[in-house]
Motif scaffolding. Structure first.
Motif, PDB file in Angstrom:
ATOM      1  N   ASP A  24       0.843  -1.200   0.000  1.00  8.03           N
ATOM      2  CA  ASP A  24       0.000   0.000   0.000  1.00  8.03           C
ATOM      3  C   ASP A  24       0.879   1.250   0.000  1.00  8.03           C
ATOM      4  N   THR A  25       0.417   2.284  -0.673  1.00  8.17           N
ATOM      5  CA  THR A  25       1.113   3.562  -0.710  1.00  8.17           C
ATOM      6  C   THR A  25       0.308   4.567   0.098  1.00  8.17           C
ATOM      7  N   ILE A  26       0.946   5.120   1.114  1.00  9.50           N
ATOM      8  CA  ILE A  26       0.273   6.081   1.993  1.00  9.50           C
ATOM      9  C   ILE A  26       0.664   7.510   1.630  1.00  9.50           C
ATOM     10  N   HIS A  27      -0.186   8.439   2.013  1.00 11.19           N
ATOM     11  CA  HIS A  27       0.120   9.868   1.924  1.00 11.19           C
ATOM     12  C   HIS A  27      -0.634  10.569   3.049  1.00 11.19           C
ATOM     13  N   ILE A  28      -0.281  11.822   3.311  1.00 11.94           N
ATOM     14  CA  ILE A  28      -0.923  12.611   4.357  1.00 11.94           C
ATOM     15  C   ILE A  28      -1.767  13.706   3.724  1.00 11.94           C
ATOM     16  N   GLY A  49       8.022  33.920  23.945  1.00  9.28           N
ATOM     17  CA  GLY A  49       9.352  33.629  23.430  1.00  9.28           C
ATOM     18  C   GLY A  49       9.464  33.603  21.917  1.00  9.28           C
ATOM     19  N   GLY A  50       8.524  34.227  21.221  1.00 11.52           N
ATOM     20  CA  GLY A  50       8.629  34.295  19.770  1.00 11.52           C
ATOM     21  C   GLY A  50       8.295  32.997  19.066  1.00 11.52           C
ATOM     22  N   ARG A  51       7.439  32.205  19.670  1.00 11.06           N
ATOM     23  CA  ARG A  51       7.040  30.943  19.033  1.00 11.06           C
ATOM     24  C   ARG A  51       5.578  30.652  19.318  1.00 11.06           C
ATOM     25  N   GLY A  52       5.113  29.554  18.786  1.00 11.44           N
ATOM     26  CA  GLY A  52       3.730  29.146  18.995  1.00 11.44           C
ATOM     27  C   GLY A  52       3.511  27.736  18.507  1.00 11.44           C
ATOM     28  N   VAL A  53       2.259  27.292  18.565  1.00 18.88           N
ATOM     29  CA  VAL A  53       1.928  25.911  18.231  1.00 18.88           C
ATOM     30  C   VAL A  53       0.869  25.875  17.131  1.00 18.88           C
ATOM     31  N   ILE A  54       1.161  25.090  16.121  1.00 13.02           N
ATOM     32  CA  ILE A  54       0.212  24.801  15.046  1.00 13.02           C
ATOM     33  C   ILE A  54      -0.481  23.487  15.411  1.00 13.02           C
ATOM     34  N   THR A  55      -1.811  23.460  15.336  1.00 17.89           N
ATOM     35  CA  THR A  55      -2.573  22.228  15.507  1.00 17.89           C
ATOM     36  C   THR A  55      -3.137  21.858  14.147  1.00 17.89           C
ATOM     37  N   ALA A  56      -2.867  20.625  13.727  1.00 15.51           N
ATOM     38  CA  ALA A  56      -3.321  20.179  12.410  1.00 15.51           C
ATOM     39  C   ALA A  56      -4.046  18.841  12.524  1.00 15.51           C
ATOM     40  N   LEU A  57      -5.144  18.718  11.815  1.00 17.48           N
ATOM     41  CA  LEU A  57      -5.801  17.427  11.654  1.00 17.48           C
ATOM     42  C   LEU A  57      -5.002  16.675  10.607  1.00 17.48           C
ATOM     43  N   GLN A  58      -4.493  15.513  10.969  1.00 14.17           N
ATOM     44  CA  GLN A  58      -3.688  14.712  10.053  1.00 14.17           C
ATOM     45  C   GLN A  58      -4.469  13.463   9.691  1.00 14.17           C
ATOM     46  N   GLU A  59      -4.669  13.249   8.405  1.00 11.85           N
ATOM     47  CA  GLU A  59      -5.293  12.024   7.908  1.00 11.85           C
ATOM     48  C   GLU A  59      -4.288  11.305   7.021  1.00 11.85           C
ATOM     49  N   ILE A  60      -3.993  10.074   7.384  1.00 16.53           N
ATOM     50  CA  ILE A  60      -3.115   9.241   6.572  1.00 16.53           C
ATOM     51  C   ILE A  60      -4.031   8.320   5.772  1.00 16.53           C
ATOM     52  N   LYS A  61      -3.883   8.396   4.463  1.00 10.55           N
ATOM     53  CA  LYS A  61      -4.729   7.616   3.568  1.00 10.55           C
ATOM     54  C   LYS A  61      -3.852   6.756   2.670  1.00 10.55           C
ATOM     55  N   LYS A  62      -4.454   5.684   2.148  1.00 10.49           N
ATOM     56  CA  LYS A  62      -3.713   4.870   1.180  1.00 10.49           C
ATOM     57  C   LYS A  62      -4.249   5.125  -0.225  1.00 10.49           C
ATOM     58  N   GLN A  63      -3.635   4.489  -1.189  1.00 16.18           N
ATOM     59  CA  GLN A  63      -3.902   4.768  -2.600  1.00 16.18           C
ATOM     60  C   GLN A  63      -5.372   4.606  -2.976  1.00 16.18           C
ATOM     61  N   THR A  64      -6.135   3.849  -2.222  1.00 18.30           N
ATOM     62  CA  THR A  64      -7.566   3.654  -2.491  1.00 18.30           C
ATOM     63  C   THR A  64      -8.396   4.826  -2.003  1.00 18.30           C
ATOM     64  N   GLY A  65      -7.771   5.739  -1.235  1.00 15.33           N
ATOM     65  CA  GLY A  65      -8.491   6.839  -0.621  1.00 15.33           C
ATOM     66  C   GLY A  65      -8.983   6.505   0.782  1.00 15.33           C
ATOM     67  N   GLU A  66      -8.820   5.242   1.190  1.00 13.78           N
ATOM     68  CA  GLU A  66      -9.239   4.827   2.536  1.00 13.78           C
ATOM     69  C   GLU A  66      -8.396   5.506   3.603  1.00 13.78           C
ATOM     70  N   LEU A  67      -9.056   5.981   4.641  1.00  7.75           N
ATOM     71  CA  LEU A  67      -8.384   6.543   5.803  1.00  7.75           C
ATOM     72  C   LEU A  67      -7.823   5.390   6.630  1.00  7.75           C
ATOM     73  N   VAL A  68      -6.523   5.445   6.944  1.00 11.20           N
ATOM     74  CA  VAL A  68      -5.926   4.385   7.770  1.00 11.20           C
ATOM     75  C   VAL A  68      -5.564   4.870   9.165  1.00 11.20           C
ATOM     76  N   ILE A  69      -5.216   6.155   9.294  1.00 12.25           N
ATOM     77  CA  ILE A  69      -4.922   6.737  10.607  1.00 12.25           C
ATOM     78  C   ILE A  69      -5.383   8.182  10.595  1.00 12.25           C
ATOM     79  N   THR A  70      -5.974   8.595  11.687  1.00 14.70           N
ATOM     80  CA  THR A  70      -6.317  10.005  11.873  1.00 14.70           C
ATOM     81  C   THR A  70      -5.835  10.440  13.247  1.00 14.70           C
ATOM     82  N   CYS A  71      -5.407  11.689  13.353  1.00 14.09           N
ATOM     83  CA  CYS A  71      -4.964  12.222  14.636  1.00 14.09           C
ATOM     84  C   CYS A  71      -4.888  13.740  14.547  1.00 14.09           C
ATOM     85  N   THR A  72      -4.755  14.345  15.712  1.00 15.04           N
ATOM     86  CA  THR A  72      -4.488  15.769  15.803  1.00 15.04           C
ATOM     87  C   THR A  72      -3.030  15.909  16.188  1.00 15.04           C
TER      88      THR A  72
END
Length: 145
Positions: free
Chosen positions: A96-100, A112-135
């Protein structure tokens, strides 16, 4: 994805990574590194008797491989800040080939001149199926003045 300073991100911004194919060698190396030799990942005959009918990649292997698909700007990224609500929703098989697919959910300034980015991350495979999701949370520097 994390190649811009904190103050250059906007909520709702999206990003799609390149792909990466999960190989049998990945499973073997991850098993050796982690010590996780559970037969669902390493025993073809056993795996054939499971609902998956074949070996599946370790969830943490897929999550780790996906982390290598992100682009991190040197001097921009301070640190990986955390991960929440991780769910392994579908199996990833050898070949399987995954992408984010990621979406910025929040940009929070810190001291201190910094901060935090929060991103919804979905890892999907070549079929478009979601295999992992996280924040996912990444600490970034603000642009120097």
């Amino acid at each position: 994805m994390f190649t811009k300073y904190l103050d250059h991100y906007e909520v709702g911004e999206t990003w799609v990574s390149r792909g990466r194919t999960i190989t049998e060698a990945d499973l073997v190396m991850f098993s050796a590194f982690s010590g996780d030799w559970f037969p669902l990942h390493t025993d073809k005959e056993y795996a054939a008797t499971t609902p998956f009918q074949q070996r599946i990649a370790h969830g943490l292997l897929v999550l780790s491989a996906a982390s290598g698909l992100f682009q991190f700007g040197v001097g921009i990224v301070v640190a990986f800040y955390g991960m929440e609500n991780v769910r392994f929703t579908n199996p990833t098989f050898i070949g399987d080939t995954i992408h984010i697919e990621a979406k910025i959910m929040d940009v929070e300034e810190k001291a201190g001149g910094r901060g935090v980015i929060t991103a919804l991350q979905e890892i999907k495979k070549q079929t478009g199926e979601l295999v992992i999701t996280c924040t996912m949370k990444i600490m970034l520097n603000k642009e120097p003045v």
